[in-house]
Scaffold this active site. Structure first.
Site, PDB file in Angstrom:
ATOM      1  N   GLN A  92       0.829  -1.213   0.000  1.00 41.52           N
ATOM      2  CA  GLN A  92       0.000   0.000   0.000  1.00 41.52           C
ATOM      3  C   GLN A  92       0.866   1.267   0.000  1.00 41.52           C
ATOM      4  O   GLN A  92       0.487   2.291   0.569  1.00 41.52           O
ATOM      5  CB  GLN A  92      -0.946  -0.009   1.196  1.00 41.52           C
ATOM      6  CG  GLN A  92      -2.109  -0.969   1.039  1.00 41.52           C
ATOM      7  CD  GLN A  92      -3.022  -0.576  -0.130  1.00 41.52           C
ATOM      8  OE1 GLN A  92      -3.179   0.598  -0.450  1.00 41.52           O
ATOM      9  NE2 GLN A  92      -3.633  -1.566  -0.766  1.00 41.52           N
ATOM     10  N   SER A  93       1.996   1.229  -0.665  1.00 44.81           N
ATOM     11  CA  SER A  93       2.904   2.375  -0.683  1.00 44.81           C
ATOM     12  C   SER A  93       2.302   3.568  -1.439  1.00 44.81           C
ATOM     13  O   SER A  93       1.919   3.450  -2.611  1.00 44.81           O
ATOM     14  CB  SER A  93       4.211   1.945  -1.361  1.00 44.81           C
ATOM     15  OG  SER A  93       4.989   3.075  -1.707  1.00 44.81           O
ATOM     16  N   ASN A  94       2.254   4.707  -0.767  1.00 42.89           N
ATOM     17  CA  ASN A  94       1.831   5.946  -1.433  1.00 42.89           C
ATOM     18  C   ASN A  94       2.896   6.404  -2.427  1.00 42.89           C
ATOM     19  O   ASN A  94       2.588   6.976  -3.467  1.00 42.89           O
ATOM     20  CB  ASN A  94       1.596   7.049  -0.396  1.00 42.89           C
ATOM     21  CG  ASN A  94       0.492   6.690   0.578  1.00 42.89           C
ATOM     22  OD1 ASN A  94      -0.634   6.419   0.175  1.00 42.89           O
ATOM     23  ND2 ASN A  94       0.818   6.673   1.869  1.00 42.89           N
ATOM     24  N   ALA A  96       4.887   4.459  -4.165  1.00 45.89           N
ATOM     25  CA  ALA A  96       4.788   3.646  -5.381  1.00 45.89           C
ATOM     26  C   ALA A  96       3.664   4.184  -6.276  1.00 45.89           C
ATOM     27  O   ALA A  96       3.839   4.351  -7.491  1.00 45.89           O
ATOM     28  CB  ALA A  96       4.539   2.186  -5.013  1.00 45.89           C
TER      29      ALA A  96
END
Ligand SMILES: *Cc1c(COP(=O)(O)O)cnc(C)c1O
Length: 334
Positions: A92-94, A96
């Site tokens: 859930q990387s912002n 990325a």
């Protein structure tokens, strides 16, 4: 020369780290600084003490702090004639998601090396990564360092296949990326010259590092989200590299009391902070970073580190898609 105040050092353009290129413009600047009087009083501050720096409103695919860093790191990638971006993160990387968006805007391919296995259901940031056309590579159980080495391997494979990849570091954080928050810190000082505390979530360190370089260590309170170990040293390195004051990163203020069971876990303090911001100000925070930042601010008021009458800016660094991708959120708020 050592400046004796916490004012930003005059920029003589002669730091060793000054890059020979300008940043790209991917976002909308300056972001607003909004008063938060009802939230201030709920925390035990005075109504006019608290402001929210809306770095969730940076434009581009859901917004957030990673855009300011990408303006610099992507400029560096273009100087190297990259046609493909490789970066790393949690599922859930912002960062990325915003790398995927920036790549789309510039017409570059994006490969995301993500920790874990492909989930059964795609949600939140990951759904946006797919929508934006990025290709995920699942790295299994991996920390920031093994993700970085997997990213270098992926870049080597791409190079063998004829592409020209650039690796953007974990969280977009490097001395170059942190420059985006040196600029943001100066923006905050212009919008709120009397600010005494700038409270920000701490992940990979570039955001806090840049803010410390701009405003001095005594004015910045980082609330660690537990994204990587040893982050205090990382912040110190970035701040020192971006400041002409060799002592700028002495006595960093970092709270580690909001990590709870770890980065991905929603703590009860963070859940309370999410409810407070939503119900007092109509502002939605995220369960990993900005919710922890507000929980840390609340704890700082409780223990007297931040007192009524002291002008405080809470940096809203974004992360809304993560609210819709967090497995514990529906059970807590649904
Ligand atoms: C990445 C992130 C942070 C932390 O920023 P770093 O520069 O990695 O320390 C804070 N808030 C949100 C919403 C983020 O995505």
């Amino acid at each position: 020369m050592r400046s004796s105040t916490a004012e930003p050092a005059p920029d003589h353009g002669d730091h060793a780290a000054d890059p020979p290129f300008a940043p790209l413009r991917l976002g909308s600047w300056p972001t607003p600084l909004e008063p938060a009087p009802r939230l201030a009083e709920a925390l035990g501050l005075r109504g006019d003490d608290l402001w929210i720096k809306r770095d969730d409103l940076t434009g581009l695919a859901g917004g957030g702090n990673k855009i300011r860093k990408l303006e610099w790191t992507m400029a560096g990638a273009l100087v190297e004639h990259a046609d493909t971006l490789v970066t790393t993160g949690a599922a859930q990387s912002n960062h990325a998601r915003l790398t995927a968006a920036a790549g789309a805007r510039l017409g570059l391919d994006v490969v995301l090396v993500l920790a874990g296995e492909a989930p059964a259901a795609t949600s939140g940031n990951l759904l946006l990564d797919r929508l934006l056309g990025a290709r995920p590579v699942w790295a299994g159980n991996a920390d920031a360092e093994s993700l970085d080495s997997r990213a270098r391997e992926t870049a080597a494979e791409l190079r063998r296949a004829g592409a020209s990849p650039a690796v953007i570091p974990f969280g977009g954080s490097s001395v170059l990326g942190a420059r985006g928050y040196l600029e943001a810190g100066r923006e905050i000082l212009r919008q709120c010259p009397g600010v005494q505390h700038i409270v920000v979530a701490l992940g990979s360190g570039g955001t806090m590092g840049g803010l410390v370089a701009a405003a001095g260590a005594r004015r910045v309170l980082g609330v660690d989200a537990g994204a990587r170990p040893g982050v205090r040293t990382v912040v110190r390195t970035y701040a020192a590299a971006l400041s002409q004051d060799p002592l700028v990163a002495e006595d960093l203020r970092v709270r580690a009391d909001q990590v709870g069971a770890g980065y991905a876990a929603l703590t009860s303090e963070t859940a309370e902070a999410l409810s407070l911001a939503a119900r007092c100000e109509g502002v939605v925070l995220d369960p990993v970073y900005t919710g922890r930042a507000l929980a840390g601010l609340r704890a700082a008021v409780r223990d007297g580190d931040i007192r009524p009458g002291e002008t405080t800016v809470l940096v809203h660094t974004g992360g809304l898609p993560g609210f819709f991708g967090h497995p514990e959120v529906p059970a807590v708020f649904g």
